[in-house]
Design a protein around this motif. Structure first.
Motif, short mmCIF file in Angstrom:
data_model
loop_
_atom_site.label_atom_id
_atom_site.label_comp_id
_atom_site.label_asym_id
_atom_site.label_seq_id
_atom_site.Cartn_x
_atom_site.Cartn_y
_atom_site.Cartn_z
N PHE A 86 77.74 25.60 40.20
CA PHE A 86 76.87 24.51 39.77
C PHE A 86 75.53 24.61 40.48
CE2 PHE A 86 80.85 21.99 38.62
CZ PHE A 86 80.69 22.22 37.26
N SER A 87 74.46 24.44 39.69
CA SER A 87 73.12 24.73 40.20
C SER A 87 72.73 23.84 41.37
CB SER A 87 72.09 24.58 39.07
OG SER A 87 72.10 23.26 38.54
N GLN A 88 73.27 22.61 41.44
CA GLN A 88 72.82 21.71 42.50
C GLN A 88 73.22 22.20 43.90
OE1 GLN A 88 75.04 20.83 40.09
NE2 GLN A 88 76.52 19.30 40.81
N TRP A 89 74.33 22.95 44.01
CA TRP A 89 74.75 23.42 45.33
C TRP A 89 74.84 24.94 45.43
CZ3 TRP A 89 79.10 26.16 44.40
CH2 TRP A 89 80.00 25.71 43.42
N ALA A 90 74.51 25.65 44.37
CA ALA A 90 74.67 27.11 44.37
C ALA A 90 73.85 27.78 45.47
CB ALA A 90 74.27 27.69 43.01
N GLY A 91 72.62 27.31 45.69
CA GLY A 91 71.78 27.91 46.71
C GLY A 91 72.36 27.75 48.10
N ASP A 92 72.89 26.56 48.39
CA ASP A 92 73.50 26.33 49.70
C ASP A 92 74.74 27.18 49.86
OD1 ASP A 92 73.52 25.19 52.19
OD2 ASP A 92 74.45 23.32 51.57
N ALA A 93 75.53 27.31 48.79
CA ALA A 93 76.73 28.16 48.85
C ALA A 93 76.35 29.61 49.16
CB ALA A 93 77.49 28.07 47.53
N ASP A 94 75.30 30.10 48.52
CA ASP A 94 74.86 31.48 48.78
C ASP A 94 74.41 31.65 50.23
OD1 ASP A 94 75.40 32.13 46.16
OD2 ASP A 94 73.32 31.95 45.49
N ARG A 95 73.66 30.67 50.73
CA ARG A 95 73.19 30.77 52.12
C ARG A 95 74.34 30.78 53.11
NH1 ARG A 95 69.09 27.58 49.88
NH2 ARG A 95 70.22 25.64 50.32
N LYS A 96 75.42 30.11 52.75
CA LYS A 96 76.57 30.04 53.65
C LYS A 96 77.59 31.14 53.39
CE LYS A 96 76.08 25.08 54.46
NZ LYS A 96 76.67 23.72 54.33
N GLY A 97 77.28 32.03 52.46
CA GLY A 97 78.15 33.17 52.21
C GLY A 97 79.40 32.88 51.40
N VAL A 98 79.40 31.78 50.64
CA VAL A 98 80.57 31.44 49.83
C VAL A 98 80.63 32.37 48.62
CG1 VAL A 98 81.68 29.63 48.46
CG2 VAL A 98 80.45 29.04 50.57
N LYS A 99 81.79 32.96 48.40
CA LYS A 99 81.98 33.92 47.33
C LYS A 99 82.71 33.29 46.14
CE LYS A 99 80.21 37.03 50.01
NZ LYS A 99 78.78 37.45 49.81
N VAL A 100 82.71 34.00 45.01
CA VAL A 100 83.45 33.54 43.83
C VAL A 100 84.93 33.82 44.04
CG1 VAL A 100 83.84 33.89 41.37
CG2 VAL A 100 81.50 33.85 42.27
N LEU A 101 85.73 32.77 43.95
CA LEU A 101 87.18 32.91 44.10
C LEU A 101 87.76 33.59 42.86
CD1 LEU A 101 89.76 32.30 45.69
CD2 LEU A 101 89.80 30.03 44.62
N TYR A 102 87.46 33.04 41.70
CA TYR A 102 87.73 33.68 40.41
C TYR A 102 86.81 33.02 39.39
CZ TYR A 102 91.02 29.69 40.26
OH TYR A 102 91.59 28.44 40.35
N PRO A 103 86.48 33.71 38.29
CA PRO A 103 85.49 33.20 37.34
C PRO A 103 86.10 32.38 36.21
CG PRO A 103 86.00 35.46 36.81
CD PRO A 103 86.83 35.12 38.03
N ASN A 104 85.24 31.63 35.52
CA ASN A 104 85.58 30.95 34.26
C ASN A 104 86.76 29.99 34.36
OD1 ASN A 104 83.53 32.48 32.93
ND2 ASN A 104 84.94 34.21 32.84
N LEU A 105 87.01 29.47 35.55
CA LEU A 105 88.08 28.50 35.78
C LEU A 105 89.47 29.03 35.43
CD1 LEU A 105 86.41 25.21 34.41
CD2 LEU A 105 86.35 26.13 36.74
N LYS A 106 89.62 30.34 35.32
CA LYS A 106 90.92 30.92 34.95
C LYS A 106 91.71 31.20 36.23
CE LYS A 106 89.35 32.92 30.60
NZ LYS A 106 89.18 34.16 29.79
N PHE A 107 92.73 30.38 36.47
CA PHE A 107 93.47 30.46 37.72
C PHE A 107 94.02 31.86 37.95
CE2 PHE A 107 97.39 30.03 40.25
CZ PHE A 107 96.84 29.47 41.39
N ASP A 108 93.81 32.36 39.16
CA ASP A 108 94.23 33.72 39.54
C ASP A 108 94.88 33.62 40.91
OD1 ASP A 108 94.49 36.33 40.40
OD2 ASP A 108 92.55 36.99 39.60
N ILE A 109 96.21 33.58 40.94
CA ILE A 109 96.90 33.38 42.21
C ILE A 109 96.71 34.56 43.16
CG2 ILE A 109 99.12 34.35 41.46
CD1 ILE A 109 100.41 32.01 43.07
N GLU A 110 96.57 35.77 42.60
CA GLU A 110 96.35 36.92 43.48
C GLU A 110 95.00 36.82 44.18
OE1 GLU A 110 96.92 40.55 41.39
OE2 GLU A 110 99.05 40.19 41.00
N ALA A 111 93.99 36.29 43.47
CA ALA A 111 92.68 36.11 44.08
C ALA A 111 92.76 35.09 45.21
CB ALA A 111 91.66 35.68 43.04
#
Length: 320
Positions: A86-111
């Motif tokens: 989400f654009s409102q917090w994406a910049g802060d997430a990037d600065r803090k090194g937060v990565k994508v867990l999995y895309p498109n809300l598709k649950f991925d237990i291995e991820a």
């Protein structure tokens, strides 16, 4: 000094020397049991590796300085960056090194397992819900906390998440900072006391008015506006649980009881279609052109989108 009194004095001194330093935390005891929307969870120690499977809560975790490693991304759109944050917090997430867990809300237990989390945050409802996967995660030894963001303010969620993460003070500080910002904006506004409706206009073909108990209504009430909801005569007894009450397009004029309108999930370009709506031609807000967009991020209030709303309202109503 008699021997008995001397003995007691020595014991007292030894006890004082060995006494642990008082904790600075509001609730520093571990393990601790957390009651949440999915039941109860016992955490053996303060979490150090948190992942979020609910983007609607990720912004709150960032605001309370949680040790967030990764967050689920939604499908990229006008509301997100290219990754689906989400654009409102994406910049802060990037600065803090937060990565994508999995895309498109598709649950991925291995991820999820790949991050070796000591706390997973999930939701009860919405497209990002992992409620059906909770027991699977717990069976694999992954502590999982479920929250309901559909009926809770971000402040309530921050308090709940703060206790689970051992960050009570940080959660309280984030709430206090926001309250200070809200009060500062409120002092500059000329529209205090104005009766207003918060309207979802033609969002995916739907029409709605915010309930006065919704987070966005409470935010605008805190700025001094008198927020009015759907008139009782139009309320459905079978209305779905939501912060908004829905109605047909034909009932738009009757449904909007305020003399001023705040448009949800809208920008300046969305104002004119609302003003041109034939069934609203004689509505006071349209006649007076008192229609104000709250921005694309206003669909879900967190500390980041909340501040963006504050700034939009300030720009529209700030005095000289």
């Amino acid at each position: 000094m008699p021997f008995a009194k001397l003995f007691i004095a020595i014991i007292a001194v030894l006890a004082a020397l060995g006494a642990p330093e008082p904790s600075r935390s509001q609730d520093s005891g571990w393990p601790r049991t957390i009651r949440h929307a999915g039941g109860e969870l016992t955490l053996a120690a303060q979490p150090k590796r948190i992942v979020s499977t609910t983007p609607s809560v990720t912004g709150i975790l960032l605001a309370i300085e949680a040790p967030l490693l990764a967050s689920t991304a939604t499908t990229p759109s006008a509301l997100t960056d290219a990754k689906g944050f989400f654009s409102q917090w994406a910049g802060d997430a990037d600065r803090k090194g937060v990565k994508v867990l999995y895309p498109n809300l598709k649950f991925d237990i291995e991820a999820v397992l790949g991050w070796k989390p000591d706390l997973v945050i999930g939701s009860t409802t919405g497209a990002d819900s992992i409620l059906q996967h909770r027991h699977e995660l717990e069976a694999l030894g992954v502590p999982t906390m479920i929250v309901d963001y559909s009926s809770r303010s971000w402040q309530e969620l921050a308090t709940e998440l703060g206790r689970a993460a051992g960050l009570e003070n940080e959660a309280a500080a984030a709430i206090a900072r926001f309250d200070t910002d809200l009060a500062a904006v409120a002092r500059t506004l000329t529209g205090r006391g104005t009766r207003a409706s918060i309207v979802g206009y033609n969002i995916a073909g739907s029409y709605s008015v915010a309930r006065t108990s919704s987070p966005v209504a409470k935010l605008l009430s805190g700025l001094g506006f008198e927020i009015v909801g759907l008139p009782p005569a139009l309320r459905s007894e079978t209305a779905r649980p939501s912060d908004f009450e829905f109605f047909s397009r034909e009932n738009l004029s009757a449904a909007i009881a305020g003399d001023t309108v705040f448009l949800l999930r809208a920008t300046e370009k969305d104002v004119q279609p609302f003003l041109d709506e034939p069934v609203l031609a004689n509505h006071p807000a349209v006649l007076g052109k008192r229609v104000y967009p709250l921005g694309l991020t206003s669909f879900r209030i967190d500390p980041y989108s909340g501040r963006q709303i504050l700034e939009r309202v300030r720009q529209s109503f700030a005095g000289p």
